[in-house]
Design an enzyme around this catalytic site. Structure first.
Site, mmCIF file in Angstrom:
data_model
loop_
_atom_site.group_PDB
_atom_site.id
_atom_site.type_symbol
_atom_site.label_atom_id
_atom_site.label_comp_id
_atom_site.label_asym_id
_atom_site.label_seq_id
_atom_site.Cartn_x
_atom_site.Cartn_y
_atom_site.Cartn_z
ATOM 1 N N LYS A 63 0.812 -1.212 0.000
ATOM 2 C CA LYS A 63 0.000 0.000 0.000
ATOM 3 C C LYS A 63 0.855 1.277 0.000
ATOM 4 O O LYS A 63 2.070 1.214 0.189
ATOM 5 C CB LYS A 63 -0.917 -0.008 1.229
ATOM 6 N N TYR A 111 -12.789 -2.486 -3.484
ATOM 7 C CA TYR A 111 -13.454 -2.392 -2.179
ATOM 8 C C TYR A 111 -14.967 -2.257 -2.330
ATOM 9 O O TYR A 111 -15.609 -1.560 -1.537
ATOM 10 C CB TYR A 111 -12.885 -1.208 -1.397
ATOM 11 N N ASN A 169 -1.577 -0.156 7.525
ATOM 12 C CA ASN A 169 -1.092 -1.497 7.860
ATOM 13 C C ASN A 169 -0.259 -2.123 6.747
ATOM 14 O O ASN A 169 -0.077 -3.327 6.701
ATOM 15 C CB ASN A 169 -2.238 -2.406 8.287
ATOM 16 N N HIS A 181 -2.108 -5.247 1.694
ATOM 17 C CA HIS A 181 -3.383 -5.931 1.511
ATOM 18 C C HIS A 181 -3.070 -7.328 0.987
ATOM 19 O O HIS A 181 -2.192 -7.496 0.145
ATOM 20 C CB HIS A 181 -4.267 -5.215 0.481
ATOM 21 N N GLU A 237 -9.691 -10.416 -7.217
ATOM 22 C CA GLU A 237 -8.732 -9.320 -7.072
ATOM 23 C C GLU A 237 -7.589 -9.421 -8.079
ATOM 24 O O GLU A 237 -7.162 -8.413 -8.643
ATOM 25 C CB GLU A 237 -8.184 -9.299 -5.642
#
Length: 152
Positions: A9, A49, A112, A115, A126
């Protein structure tokens, strides 16, 4: 063999942790079958998402994932989805165990770093959002016999 989509990310890219994170996956014996640096567009974010678009936190999620380039990877290996999620640790860096990627490098719920697909169906969907079939490279590395038995 299983495949999973991984996104390093924007926080991972901006903190220059790309190499350190990828090495964790390679050290575990997972194969990289696709990789590219790319900018996530608002449209791609909405597709990725989709289950969150109507939720109140979605605008912040979209702003975050489109703020900087990401590195998209497809990793392959035995039980890859579970193995990758174990390597990452708990979603919140505040709850992730030391020794996991998030436990070692994250101190945030949202920031974080990575993904990873959470199941085989999500992985297939995905991967299809981020890669064409021609962008994925199937190959058997010469060290494969030293990583797992032939019958695994």
């Amino acid at each position: 063999m299983e495949r999973s989509l991984i996104l390093l990310k924007p926080d991972c890219v901006q903190r220059r942790l790309i190499g350190r994170i990828i090495s964790r996956f390679e050290d575990k014996g997972l194969n990289i079958v696709g990789m590219k640096l790319m900018q996530v567009t608002p449209d791609l974010a909405k597709q990725h998402y989709a289950e969150h678009v109507a939720k109140p936190f979605y605008p912040g999620l979209e702003a975050f994932i489109t703020a900087s380039p990401v590195v998209a990877l497809v990793l392959e290996g035995l039980e890859a989805i579970r193995v990758i999620r174990d390597i990452l640790g708990a979603t919140s860096g505040l709850k992730a165990a030391a020794g996991t990627i998030r436990g070692d490098f994250s101190s945030s719920r949202q920031m974080n770093l990575v993904h990873a697909s959470d199941g085989p169906e999500a992985a297939a969907r995905e991967i299809g959002l981020y890669f064409t079939e021609s962008e994925l490279c199937d190959c058997t590395l010469s060290l494969t016999p030293w990583l797992r038995a032939d019958d695994e």
